[in-house]
Design a protein around this motif. Structure first.
Motif, mmCIF file in Angstrom:
data_model
loop_
_atom_site.group_PDB
_atom_site.id
_atom_site.type_symbol
_atom_site.label_atom_id
_atom_site.label_comp_id
_atom_site.label_asym_id
_atom_site.label_seq_id
_atom_site.Cartn_x
_atom_site.Cartn_y
_atom_site.Cartn_z
ATOM 1 N N ALA A 28 9.045 15.068 9.190
ATOM 2 C CA ALA A 28 9.180 15.797 10.455
ATOM 3 C C ALA A 28 10.357 16.766 10.396
ATOM 4 C CB ALA A 28 9.350 14.824 11.611
ATOM 5 N N PHE A 29 11.454 16.307 9.789
ATOM 6 C CA PHE A 29 12.630 17.176 9.649
ATOM 7 C C PHE A 29 12.309 18.389 8.784
ATOM 8 C CE2 PHE A 29 16.315 18.481 7.127
ATOM 9 C CZ PHE A 29 17.193 18.838 8.135
ATOM 10 N N VAL A 30 11.634 18.144 7.662
ATOM 11 C CA VAL A 30 11.258 19.239 6.766
ATOM 12 C C VAL A 30 10.316 20.208 7.467
ATOM 13 C CG1 VAL A 30 10.002 19.822 4.653
ATOM 14 C CG2 VAL A 30 11.624 17.924 4.659
ATOM 15 N N ALA A 31 9.349 19.660 8.208
ATOM 16 C CA ALA A 31 8.393 20.508 8.935
ATOM 17 C C ALA A 31 9.110 21.377 9.955
ATOM 18 C CB ALA A 31 7.338 19.647 9.618
ATOM 19 N N GLY A 32 10.015 20.745 10.729
ATOM 20 C CA GLY A 32 10.744 21.489 11.755
ATOM 21 C C GLY A 32 11.642 22.560 11.173
ATOM 22 N N LYS A 33 12.364 22.211 10.116
ATOM 23 C CA LYS A 33 13.275 23.179 9.497
ATOM 24 C C LYS A 33 12.503 24.342 8.873
ATOM 25 C CE LYS A 33 17.205 23.570 6.361
ATOM 26 N NZ LYS A 33 16.739 24.854 5.834
ATOM 27 N N THR A 34 11.397 24.022 8.191
ATOM 28 C CA THR A 34 10.594 25.078 7.561
ATOM 29 C C THR A 34 10.041 26.039 8.608
ATOM 30 O OG1 THR A 34 9.952 23.568 5.777
ATOM 31 C CG2 THR A 34 8.612 25.546 6.076
ATOM 32 N N ALA A 35 9.516 25.478 9.716
ATOM 33 C CA ALA A 35 8.978 26.322 10.791
ATOM 34 C C ALA A 35 10.087 27.153 11.433
ATOM 35 C CB ALA A 35 8.291 25.450 11.840
ATOM 36 N N ALA A 36 11.249 26.520 11.668
ATOM 37 C CA ALA A 36 12.375 27.230 12.288
ATOM 38 C C ALA A 36 12.862 28.369 11.403
ATOM 39 C CB ALA A 36 13.514 26.259 12.574
ATOM 40 N N ASP A 264 -1.398 32.428 20.144
ATOM 41 C CA ASP A 264 -1.375 32.201 18.693
ATOM 42 C C ASP A 264 -0.239 32.964 18.017
ATOM 43 O OD1 ASP A 264 -2.310 34.743 19.108
ATOM 44 O OD2 ASP A 264 -3.939 34.620 17.654
ATOM 45 N N ALA A 265 0.763 33.360 18.790
ATOM 46 C CA ALA A 265 1.827 34.217 18.272
ATOM 47 C C ALA A 265 2.530 33.629 17.063
ATOM 48 C CB ALA A 265 2.850 34.510 19.374
ATOM 49 N N TYR A 266 2.746 32.327 17.067
ATOM 50 C CA TYR A 266 3.518 31.702 15.987
ATOM 51 C C TYR A 266 2.697 30.700 15.176
ATOM 52 C CZ TYR A 266 7.365 33.700 18.683
ATOM 53 O OH TYR A 266 8.198 34.563 19.343
ATOM 54 N N ASN A 267 1.395 30.887 15.176
ATOM 55 C CA ASN A 267 0.529 29.969 14.422
ATOM 56 C C ASN A 267 0.887 29.905 12.934
ATOM 57 O OD1 ASN A 267 -0.845 29.306 16.695
ATOM 58 N ND2 ASN A 267 -2.807 30.193 16.098
ATOM 59 N N GLU A 268 1.166 31.046 12.354
ATOM 60 C CA GLU A 268 1.458 31.102 10.919
ATOM 61 C C GLU A 268 2.711 30.295 10.583
ATOM 62 O OE1 GLU A 268 2.558 34.412 7.476
ATOM 63 O OE2 GLU A 268 1.578 35.046 9.335
ATOM 64 N N GLU A 269 3.751 30.454 11.402
ATOM 65 C CA GLU A 269 5.007 29.744 11.150
ATOM 66 C C GLU A 269 4.859 28.243 11.390
ATOM 67 O OE1 GLU A 269 5.838 33.959 11.795
ATOM 68 O OE2 GLU A 269 4.697 32.484 12.918
ATOM 69 N N ILE A 270 4.123 27.890 12.427
ATOM 70 C CA ILE A 270 3.912 26.471 12.727
ATOM 71 C C ILE A 270 3.091 25.810 11.619
ATOM 72 C CG2 ILE A 270 2.791 24.869 14.320
ATOM 73 C CD1 ILE A 270 3.510 26.841 16.568
ATOM 74 N N LEU A 271 2.051 26.490 11.163
ATOM 75 C CA LEU A 271 1.217 25.952 10.079
ATOM 76 C C LEU A 271 2.029 25.798 8.799
ATOM 77 C CD1 LEU A 271 -1.562 25.063 9.141
ATOM 78 C CD2 LEU A 271 -2.093 27.446 8.612
ATOM 79 N N LYS A 272 2.899 26.733 8.549
ATOM 80 C CA LYS A 272 3.754 26.655 7.372
ATOM 81 C C LYS A 272 4.658 25.431 7.439
ATOM 82 C CE LYS A 272 6.872 29.486 4.563
ATOM 83 N NZ LYS A 272 7.548 30.816 4.462
ATOM 84 N N GLY A 273 5.196 25.150 8.620
ATOM 85 C CA GLY A 273 6.045 23.981 8.803
ATOM 86 C C GLY A 273 5.277 22.686 8.640
ATOM 87 N N LEU A 274 4.082 22.625 9.240
ATOM 88 C CA LEU A 274 3.256 21.419 9.134
ATOM 89 C C LEU A 274 2.865 21.155 7.683
ATOM 90 C CD1 LEU A 274 0.914 21.815 12.241
ATOM 91 C CD2 LEU A 274 2.746 20.150 11.942
ATOM 92 N N SER A 275 2.516 22.202 6.966
ATOM 93 C CA SER A 275 2.127 22.047 5.561
ATOM 94 C C SER A 275 3.285 21.507 4.731
ATOM 95 C CB SER A 275 1.677 23.392 4.987
ATOM 96 O OG SER A 275 0.542 23.878 5.678
ATOM 97 N N ALA A 276 4.482 22.010 4.983
ATOM 98 C CA ALA A 276 5.661 21.539 4.258
ATOM 99 C C ALA A 276 5.944 20.077 4.574
ATOM 100 C CB ALA A 276 6.865 22.404 4.607
ATOM 101 N N GLY A 277 5.752 19.698 5.858
ATOM 102 C CA GLY A 277 5.991 18.312 6.255
ATOM 103 C C GLY A 277 5.007 17.357 5.620
#
Length: 284
Positions: A28-36, A264-277
């Motif tokens: 979760a930390f990795v996902a959040g940091k990656t998205a942020a 869907d403004a930040y879908n790409e960034e959120i998906l990137k974070g989820l994938s990393a998590g």
């Protein structure tokens, strides 16, 4: 032997559960940091963060700079109104975020010695009181949501959306608007509200500023837009002015600030974070 075996298994399960919980926390930390980190690279968010940092550092709100061009436009608006012998008590200024409506409204207020009323953080889905004299009101949803017949004149900055977005980034304040709002939709509905209002259009030379002076019968925006929508065989009963404007432009009623938000403004960034998590959890 059975008792010992069962006891051993009981110890293993809590340890395994704790391990899964720790892995989930780490993921979760990795996902959040990656998205942020990804979000922080967006120009709009970068601009807003820079603006916030400046305010926190100085402890003061940003100043509204009134440049020569804005002063010139304000002078021409006042000259036009004077030439038409219009006695102004209330003036409405509208335009998409970044178009310069706040700066223009402030310049007009200073030159006319009027009070400036910014309608940010006010629920414009509800009718507002515009009875106060010697006041200029400004907001990007003013013309599309309110009964504007209290105003002696309305000013609309009919600027191309891409130019307003660039100006948003340049001033930094409100830069996030270019990410979350559909500027094309904001512009089309705002322009429809202004164009539907009765009255002659006056253009300020070398600018995107347009102005209408209230006719004797009023601006009649609601009546005009309702008549236009009814020609489409669309039932207008119970629809607000903003909903009617949406029907006129997009053939479906919508209203409120959320009608312009890009979900869907930040879908790409959120998906990137989820994938990393998820990858971090699986690799543990």
């Amino acid at each position: 032997m059975r008792y010992a075996k069962g006891k051993g298994r009981g110890k293993e399960k809590p340890e395994k559960d704790r391990d899964i919980v720790e892995r989930l926390k780490d993921a979760a930390f990795v996902a959040g940091k990656t998205a942020a980190d990804a979000l922080a690279k967006r120009p709009g968010i970068q601009a807003s963060l820079d603006s916030l940092k400046a305010r926190l550092t100085t402890g003061k709100a940003e100043k509204h700079e009134i440049i020569d061009e804005v002063n010139k436009n304000a002078d021409e608006i006042i000259a036009l109104l004077n030439s038409k012998k219009v006695h102004i008590e209330r003036l409405a200024v509208d335009g998409v975020p970044g178009s310069g409506k706040s700066t223009l409204a402030r310049a007009l207020a200073e030159k006319l010695n009027f009070e400036l009323q910014t309608l940010d953080y006010i629920d414009l889905n509800k009718p507002q009181d515009f009875s106060k004299e010697r006041t200029i009101y400004e907001h990007h949803r003013l013309l599309r949501t309110q009964n504007i017949d209290d105003f002696d004149a309305i000013v609309y900055i009919d600027e191309p959306p891409e130019l307003s977005q660039k100006k948003c980034l340049h001033r930094k304040r409100g830069g996030i608007n270019i990410d979350i709002f559909d500027y094309e939709k904001l512009k089309k509905i705002g322009a429809e509200a202004f164009n539907t209002a009765a009255g002659k259009v006056y253009k300020i030379e070398n600018s995107y500023i347009k102005l209408k002076i209230k006719p004797k019968a009023g601006f009649r925006v609601y009546e005009n837009i309702r008549d236009k929508v009814e020609k489409k065989d669309f039932k207008t009963a119970g629809l607000s002015k903003e909903e009617l404007l949406f029907v006129s432009v997009y053939d479906r009623p919508q209203k409120g600030l959320m009608a312009y938000v890009k979900l869907d403004a930040y879908n790409e960034e959120i998906l990137k974070g989820l994938s990393a998590g998820v990858l971090r959890f699986l690799m543990e």
